[in-house]
Structure formats: C-alpha cells, structure tokens
Design an enzyme around this catalytic site. Structure first.
Site, PDB file in Angstrom:
ATOM      1  N   GLU A   1       0.826  -1.207   0.000  1.00  0.00           N
ATOM      2  CA  GLU A   1       0.000   0.000   0.000  1.00  0.00           C
ATOM      3  C   GLU A   1       0.864   1.262   0.000  1.00  0.00           C
ATOM      4  O   GLU A   1       0.445   2.307  -0.485  1.00  0.00           O
ATOM      5  CB  GLU A   1      -0.912  -0.012   1.229  1.00  0.00           C
ATOM      6  CG  GLU A   1      -2.296   0.480   0.925  1.00  0.00           C
ATOM      7  CD  GLU A   1      -3.267   0.365   2.078  1.00  0.00           C
ATOM      8  OE1 GLU A   1      -2.889   0.585   3.233  1.00  0.00           O
ATOM      9  OE2 GLU A   1      -4.439   0.060   1.810  1.00  0.00           O
TER      10      GLU A   1
ATOM     11  N   HIS B   1       8.512 -26.436   1.381  1.00  0.00           N
ATOM     12  CA  HIS B   1       7.960 -27.626   0.741  1.00  0.00           C
ATOM     13  C   HIS B   1       6.842 -27.280  -0.227  1.00  0.00           C
ATOM     14  O   HIS B   1       6.074 -28.153  -0.617  1.00  0.00           O
ATOM     15  CB  HIS B   1       7.500 -28.617   1.812  1.00  0.00           C
ATOM     16  CG  HIS B   1       8.653 -29.053   2.659  1.00  0.00           C
ATOM     17  ND1 HIS B   1       9.481 -30.104   2.311  1.00  0.00           N
ATOM     18  CD2 HIS B   1       9.177 -28.522   3.789  1.00  0.00           C
ATOM     19  CE1 HIS B   1      10.439 -30.206   3.222  1.00  0.00           C
ATOM     20  NE2 HIS B   1      10.290 -29.265   4.122  1.00  0.00           N
TER      21      HIS B   1
ATOM     22  N   LYS C   1     -13.161   1.507  -2.189  1.00  0.00           N
ATOM     23  CA  LYS C   1     -14.035   1.782  -1.039  1.00  0.00           C
ATOM     24  C   LYS C   1     -15.245   2.612  -1.483  1.00  0.00           C
ATOM     25  O   LYS C   1     -16.373   2.361  -1.080  1.00  0.00           O
ATOM     26  CB  LYS C   1     -13.270   2.586   0.028  1.00  0.00           C
ATOM     27  CG  LYS C   1     -12.510   1.747   1.047  1.00  0.00           C
ATOM     28  CD  LYS C   1     -11.817   2.669   2.057  1.00  0.00           C
ATOM     29  CE  LYS C   1     -11.718   2.100   3.437  1.00  0.00           C
ATOM     30  NZ  LYS C   1     -10.987   2.892   4.397  1.00  0.00           N
TER      31      LYS C   1
HETATM   32  O1  LIG Z   1      -8.731   2.496  10.040  1.00  0.00           O
HETATM   33  P1  LIG Z   1      -9.693   2.611   8.924  1.00  0.00           P
HETATM   34  O2  LIG Z   1      -9.990   4.021   8.581  1.00  0.00           O
HETATM   35  O3  LIG Z   1     -10.945   1.828   9.185  1.00  0.00           O
HETATM   36  O4  LIG Z   1      -9.029   2.002   7.654  1.00  0.00           O
HETATM   37  C1  LIG Z   1      -8.683   0.642   7.545  1.00  0.00           C
HETATM   38  C2  LIG Z   1      -7.933   0.413   6.267  1.00  0.00           C
HETATM   39  O5  LIG Z   1      -8.766   0.935   5.243  1.00  0.00           O
HETATM   40  C3  LIG Z   1      -8.260   1.092   3.934  1.00  0.00           C
HETATM   41  O6  LIG Z   1      -8.403  -0.066   3.224  1.00  0.00           O
HETATM   42  C4  LIG Z   1      -6.891   1.656   3.855  1.00  0.00           C
HETATM   43  O7  LIG Z   1      -6.359   1.485   2.592  1.00  0.00           O
HETATM   44  C5  LIG Z   1      -5.976   0.999   4.876  1.00  0.00           C
HETATM   45  O8  LIG Z   1      -4.728   1.651   4.862  1.00  0.00           O
HETATM   46  C6  LIG Z   1      -6.589   1.132   6.236  1.00  0.00           C
HETATM   47  O9  LIG Z   1      -5.709   0.608   7.183  1.00  0.00           O
END
Ligand SMILES: O=P(O)(O)OC[C@H]1O[C@H](O)[C@H](O)[C@@H](O)[C@@H]1O
Length: 433
Positions: A273, A294, A405
């Site tokens: 990331e 293995h 997202k």
């Molecule tokens: O901590 P949050 O805001 O719930 O985010 C949780 C995760 O969400 C996303 O997928 C980001 O890319 C991650 O870097 C992050 O750790």
C-alpha cells in the site's frame, strides 16, 4: 534487528547489486534521511509515525483497557492497518494472560456467525478500531457483534473500547455511549500505526509489556542515520529498492517462526500500500519457513529471476528435544531438537538460494519478545519510508484502495460515487458449464 545483505550482492546473485552501486545509492540514502528527519521534526503526515516510540503513552492505553481486563476473549474489529499491527503483536508473543485475541477483519457471514456462536459474550470484550471511523466492513461487523451482545442480554457498552480519529461516525458513536476511547494519533496512517493505541490495545488486554515494545522501537529509531551501511532498516529498504530496479519485482517475506506468520501479512500491507503507485512498487509475497520450503521454494530457486527472498531469523526460540526412536536412519533426528532442525533448514535454504544465484536478505532477531518485535516493526516501517523516498512516491496515501471503497459504498446506496458506475461496465466473456 540486524540485516545481512551479503547474498544480495552482484558477486553472489543475479539480479544483484554491486558494492559500488550501493555506495552510489548511499548518497541518495543520505538525502532521503535528511528529508525523513525533517518530516519527523515537523510532525508531517506519515513521517510522524516514526515518532511513535516517544509519543505513545502506555499508561493511557492500560487505563483505557482496565474495564475489560478480565475478558476471556477480545474481539478486535478492524481491517488493514487497524487490525494487522495488533494481530502481529498478539500472535507473535507468548501468552501472558488467558485472554484469547481474535481479529474480525473480514465480512464473511458464515465465519462471523461461527465466531459468535457458542461464545460466552459476558466474558468477551470488543475492541473496535478505525482511523477514519467510516470503513464499511468494520462498522458492519461492529453492528453485527453489538446486536449479538444485545440478543444475549449483555450490555455491550460495558464491554467495548473504541480507537478512532478525532472526529467521524465512530467517534460520535463512542461519545454518545460514553465508551472508553483512545485516539489514532494525527499524522499516522493505519499501516504505520502498530506502535500506537491501534496496535497496542489488544497487547495491553493480553498483558504484554508495552514499554518493552516501545523501547525496542526506540532503539531501532536511534540507528536511523545518513548511511545505509550504518542503519539496518535503511540497508533493507535500499537493498530491496535496488534489487527491484534490477528486476526483482517480487519480495517474498519468509519468517522462520510460526508466531511471525501474521507479521508477513502486516509487512505485505505496509510494502504494497505504501510503495505500489505510479506504476512502481515491489510485490510482497507472504510465506513461512519451514512450511513453504515444501511448496514455494522450487519457484524461488529455479523460477524467473524476479524475486528477492527476505528471511527473518528469529534467534533463540523455546526449544523441544526430538525423541530418539532406535531406528538407524532417524538417529540424526534423535540427537537434535526442533530448534536445531529449524535453524538447519533456515541455513540450508538460504545457502540453496545463494548457490543458485538468487538474491536473498537475512533479517536477524535475538528472539521473539516485545523488545525485538518493537524493533522489527519500527525497522520495517523506516525501511519502507526510505524506499518510498528512493522511488519518489507518496508513501502515505492509498488512492487506489480508496477508489474501491467508494465504489462499494456507491453500490450499497451509501452515496453518489461515480466509481460505482464501473461495476456495470464490466467486460464479460463467460464460459458456462
Ligand atoms: O482504520 P480505517 O480508517 O478503518 O481504515 C482501515 C484500512 O482501510 C483502507 O483499506 C486503507 O487502505 C488501509 O490503509 C486502512 O488501514
């Protein structure tokens, strides 16, 4: 941690990096270090994560978890950086308490139902973690778990700790129910937050030594300097970068301790990331020694020359003798212990790659305890920040993840996101049975 990059040299491996190239690269490392130091001094977004060993207050974290200190099960609800650091720590360390730490970092309904079924919820605590406070998976799982507590007649507000940002839906919810809460420090992206409350609440409930974790990280921070030849973290970051530039676009992380399997997952998020942008980055692969000797080793030794293999040698482990059998062919085992076998397999595998001219790097720990683990987590974060400077990418953002997202929220009716339109535009070439 110590780092041995000998098997990544061009005199051993192809791709490999010559000493002269490393010396030239060291000038860039010096510049990058200055940039990193400036970012740390100014508490800039992302760089601030490298200040956590000094900034994190273990007393505050222990006070916040006090109401659930008796929990038999701790359900940590979070995803990505809000789960993997904590899971790495509690999975790596030997149990200090009877608390079982479980991580809900997926939304598979069958799995969640199974986890909740037949569990005594009166003895269970909830640790909900989200930096943004908006992540759909985390909030959905939290609502499902809350509902299960209500159905079982257990007051979830007595059993929940929240770790989130200064504002956002989760912060509002925590204020509304007056829940014990901790803050994700400003300027610290999720994948760099293992050494804050995000990673340490679960460790505190499991009674691990938070001071030792932070001391180990602080000792690693002391090693940051303007030369890769004086700083193990930078030696790792610079070597991985140089090998990627020379064709090793894959980085297989292979810890030689079962308890460090989750660490390889944490590393994969950190590396992927942070560095995967602008068509650059090295693909992390999660593996485990000796298990994957293995399965994957054949490819690493004889497949395409596109891999760096990173071994993590755990140092001394609690040992167990191998019983004698009286069978001649097995006598050599009876003279050894499981740790001897693990060590021999590690050395043999490392040598087998070097003999085939495949680049590999050894990260050495002196045991898997709080201090060493703090150093490993901090060291890899610093290595990653350094590599980000060398690639000249924005290490601390993740726009590609944010895109998906938004598309998900759009599909679920959580707002008008143009990203969701791409789902309907999928190209199909279906072969039906
Ligand atoms: O901590 P949050 O805001 O719930 O985010 C949780 C995760 O969400 C996303 O997928 C980001 O890319 C991650 O870097 C992050 O750790």
């Amino acid at each position: 941690m110590n780092v041995d990059i000998g098997n990544a040299l061009a005199s051993v491996a192809s791709p490999g990096v010559s000493r002269e190239s490393l010396e030239r690269l060291d000038d860039q490392v010096g510049d990058a270090h200055e940039r990193i130091e400036r970012g740390m001094a100014d508490a800039e977004h992302g760089y601030e994560a490298l200040n956590l060993p000094q900034r994190t207050d273990p007393t505050e974290i222990r006070a916040a978890v006090e109401p659930v200190a008796d929990a038999e099960t701790l359900l940590t609800i979070g995803i990505g950086g809000s789960a993997l650091g904590a899971a790495t720590i509690t999975d790596a360390l030997a149990a200090e308490s009877d608390t079982e730490a479980i991580y809900l970092d997926n939304v598979d309904p069958a799995w969640i139902s199974q986890l909740l079924e037949n569990r005594s919820l009166e003895n269970t605590a909830i640790n909900v973690v989200s930096r943004s406070g908006t992540t759909a998976e985390t909030l959905a799982n939290f609502l499902v778990v809350r509902d299960a507590f209500e159905s079982a007649g257990v007051d979830w507000t007595d059993r929940t700790i929240v770790t989130t940002g200064e504002s956002g839906p989760l912060r509002n919810l925590s204020d509304r129910h007056d829940l014990p809460s901790l803050q994700v420090p400003d300027g610290v992206p999720g994948r760099f937050s293992a050494l804050s409350a995000v990673g340490l609440v679960a460790a505190a409930v499991c009674e691990h030594d938070l001071e030792a974790l932070l001391d180990g990280a602080a000792a690693e921070a002391e090693t940051l300097s303007g030369s890769l030849f004086e700083c193990p973290a930078y030696a790792y970051g610079a070597t991985a970068y140089a090998l990627d530039q020379r064709g090793a676009g894959i980085n297989a992380m292979v810890p030689y301790a079962e308890s460090l399997e989750t660490y390889a997952e944490w590393f994969a998020q950190l590396w992927a990331e942070s560095l995967g942008k602008d068509d650059l980055g090295q693909t992390p692969v999660r593996a485990l020694g000796v298990t994957d000797q293995h399965s994957q080793l054949q490819l690493y030794r004889a497949g395409p020359r596109d891999k760096l293999v990173t071994f993590v040698s755990p140092g001394e482990l609690a040992d167990r003798p191998i019983p004698d059998t009286g069978v001649d062919e097995l006598a050599y085992l009876g003279d050894s212990t499981l740790a001897d076998l693990l060590e021999a397999e590690f050395e043999a595998t490392e040598a087998s790659l070097a003999a085939a001219g495949r680049p590999n790097v050894r990260v050495e720990l002196e045991g898997v305890d709080e201090y060493e683990l703090g150093g490993l987590l901090y060291g890899m974060e610093a290595a990653c920040v350094l590599a980000g400077e060398l690639y000249a990418v924005n290490t601390f953002e993740q726009p590609a993840v944010e895109w998906a997202k938004k598309a998900t929220r759009g599909l679920l009716g959580g707002g008008d996101f143009e990203e969701a339109d791409a789902v309907a535009e999928k190209t199909e070439l279906r072969i039906e049975r």
